[in-house]
Scaffold this active site. Structure first.
Site, PDB file in Angstrom:
ATOM      1  N   SER A 286      36.126  17.301  28.076  1.00  0.00           N
ATOM      2  CA  SER A 286      35.019  17.823  27.298  1.00  0.00           C
ATOM      3  C   SER A 286      35.473  18.786  26.201  1.00  0.00           C
ATOM      4  O   SER A 286      34.661  19.236  25.391  1.00  0.00           O
ATOM      5  CB  SER A 286      34.038  18.562  28.216  1.00  0.00           C
ATOM      6  OG  SER A 286      34.669  19.675  28.831  1.00  0.00           O
TER       7      SER A 286
ATOM      8  N   LYS B 199      36.419  26.848  22.508  1.00  0.00           N
ATOM      9  CA  LYS B 199      35.422  25.892  22.997  1.00  0.00           C
ATOM     10  C   LYS B 199      34.075  26.591  23.133  1.00  0.00           C
ATOM     11  O   LYS B 199      34.003  27.725  23.614  1.00  0.00           O
ATOM     12  CB  LYS B 199      35.878  25.337  24.341  1.00  0.00           C
ATOM     13  CG  LYS B 199      34.985  24.262  24.935  1.00  0.00           C
ATOM     14  CD  LYS B 199      35.609  23.724  26.212  1.00  0.00           C
ATOM     15  CE  LYS B 199      34.793  22.608  26.833  1.00  0.00           C
ATOM     16  NZ  LYS B 199      35.454  22.047  28.038  1.00  0.00           N
TER      17      LYS B 199
ATOM     18  N   SER C 115      39.378  18.235  31.501  1.00  0.00           N
ATOM     19  CA  SER C 115      38.786  18.398  30.170  1.00  0.00           C
ATOM     20  C   SER C 115      39.651  19.112  29.149  1.00  0.00           C
ATOM     21  O   SER C 115      39.306  19.139  27.969  1.00  0.00           O
ATOM     22  CB  SER C 115      37.431  19.109  30.285  1.00  0.00           C
ATOM     23  OG  SER C 115      36.503  18.276  30.920  1.00  0.00           O
TER      24      SER C 115
END
Length: 465
Positions: A149, A79, A173
């Site tokens: 996210s 990420k 997330s």
């Protein structure tokens, strides 16, 4: 099946047995990136040259009999909050234009030491402040949200453009996009995985964890991430972690089934799939007990009361210097944080202390709690609200965070895995929540379920034809 579609466990076995080389595996994954990522948008940056060098080095070590473990030569995505030296950490925001990390984050360094190969950095909802990751499309249906996210990481794993990936979880997330894309997501206990070198959203709620294709794969990644790091004040020593065994027998496991909160305002198909999965745990030997979730009506107020001011404090300088570089939805939330009082933040902290105490008491009576991960499957892109049959309306973000927030507030570990599909073929996820530092219990139960589950719950790598 191409190498890109293999689970981590299967790929690791093939590399160990010299049936597959790290270079072959990586090239299959990079071919898949070339084939599908233009449509899906999982990646901010693909580090193909770096990856090829790492794969060749891993292949040479494997040929010399120097395997580093199950992650040796395995392609991963990180990420884009997670620093990798010499690589941009953009947080999927123009605020970070031109930023290059000068050192590896703890988790990136540990995964490299374990032999994993970085394919690239995956998209996040800007600075992890959102639940849809608008730059990225759902791996199962390109017209649906990816979830956030950590949407890029979940889509990369689901689409075959990474064998595993890391995400972060502040209000759900990791688990939300994992559930919406039909893969596995593990939010570890708070403090178990160090966060040094990871861009923060809310320091008292942030967690780093793996997204994988199977529960067994998650159990292979987690040990490489854990271990005390004094650069993260919340970091703690790691307990021993073991790969789940092949026996699906869950005799003696006490599973709590919530009578409140977790099944309120949940789509019927989601509730049916999760209750069916709970029954399967019972069939494997688990003992089911109804439980009452404590202080449930305060969950969302506490989540926002903690996260909003902490996020705003982190962004205080750039929010004043370059506010126009933030996405509109992120900027509005950050500006809202400037209006929250210290008293509100302190009351949220006190409420969290009470919640942790009550959850600890609850988890003396059961070993795990089984519940839906999210109340509905992936909504169409651009949809902003959800209206329930009783007329209640909530935002999509509130709906997705509602069932995942308790594990972040209390810091307990939570594991999501697919347990079915709705009428549109979209994945449905169930989460197991457990006592702090008892990830092994969750992984054992989740692995037992996936070994015994019907074939239709194994979603596989989607075709984008």
């Amino acid at each position: 099946m191409t190498p890109a579609e293999l689970t981590l466990a299967a790929a690791a076995d093939a590399i160990r047995e010299r049936r597959l080389s790290p270079v072959e595996l990586l090239e299959s994954v990079l071919d898949r990136v070339e084939e599908v990522d233009r449509d899906l948008g999982a990646y901010v940056t693909v580090t193909a040259d770096r990856a090829r060098r790492a794969a060749r080095a891993a292949e040479a070590e494997a040929a010399a009999g120097r395997l580093r473990g199950p992650l040796h030569g395995i392609p991963m995505g990180l990420k884009d909050l997670i620093d990798v030296a010499g690589t941009a950490t953009s947080a999927s925001s123009r605020v970070r234009d031109g930023h290059l990390a000068d050192a590896d984050s703890t988790v990136a360094a540990r995964l490299t030491e374990a032999g994993a190969v970085l394919v690239g950095k995956t998209h996040t909802h800007g600075f992890a402040y959102g639940l849809t990751t608008p730059q990225t499309r759902n791996a199962r249906d390109r017209d649906r949200v990816a979830g956030g996210s950590s949407g890029g990481s979940a889509v990369a794993v689901a689409s075959g453009t990474a064998t595993f990936a890391l995400g972060t979880d502040t209000g759900g997330s990791i688990r939300v996009p994992a559930a919406l894309n039909g893969v596995v997501g593990l939010k570890p206990t708070y403090g178990l995985v160090p966060r040094h070198g990871v861009t923060s959203l809310s320091w008292s709620l942030d967690h780093v964890g793996p997204i994988t294709r199977t529960v067994e794969d998650a159990a292979l990644v987690l040990p490489a991430l854990t271990g005390h790091d004094p650069r993260d004040p919340a970091s703690v020593p790691a307990p021993a972690l073991h790969r789940p065994g092949p026996d699906p027998d869950l005799t003696g496991l006490r599973v709590g089934v919530p009578r409140n909160f977790y099944f309120d305002h949940v789509a019927p198909e989601v509730e049916a799939a999760v209750r069916g999965a709970v029954d399967r745990l019972r069939d494997l030997g688990a003992r089911l007990t109804e439980v009452e979730i404590p202080l449930a009506r305060y969950v969302q107020a506490v989540q926002w009361g903690l996260m909003v001011p902490e996020a705003t404090a982190y962004h205080e300088r750039t929010l004043r210097d370059v506010p126009d570089r933030y996405a509109d939805d992120v900027r509005v939330l950050l500006e809202a944080g400037e209006l929250m009082s210290a008293g509100d933040h302190l009351r949220a902290q006190r409420a969290r202390t009470l919640m942790r105490r009550e959850w600890a008491r609850l988890l003396t009576d059961v070993d795990v709690i089984a519940a839906p991960t999210v109340p509905l499957t992936a909504v169409p892109s651009g949809r902003e609200t959800v209206t329930w049959p009783d007329g209640t309306t909530e935002t999509v973000s509130d709906a997705y965070v509602r069932l995942s927030a308790p594990a972040d507030i209390t810091g307990v570990p939570a594991l999501t895995f697919p347990v079915g599909r709705d009428g549109d073929g979209l994945p449905i996820g169930m989460q197991l929540l457990g006592r702090p530092f008892e990830e092994a219990v969750l992984l054992r139960a989740g692995h037992a379920y996936e070994r015994s589950a019907p074939a239709w719950t194994s979603l596989g790598t989607p075709s984008l034809d």
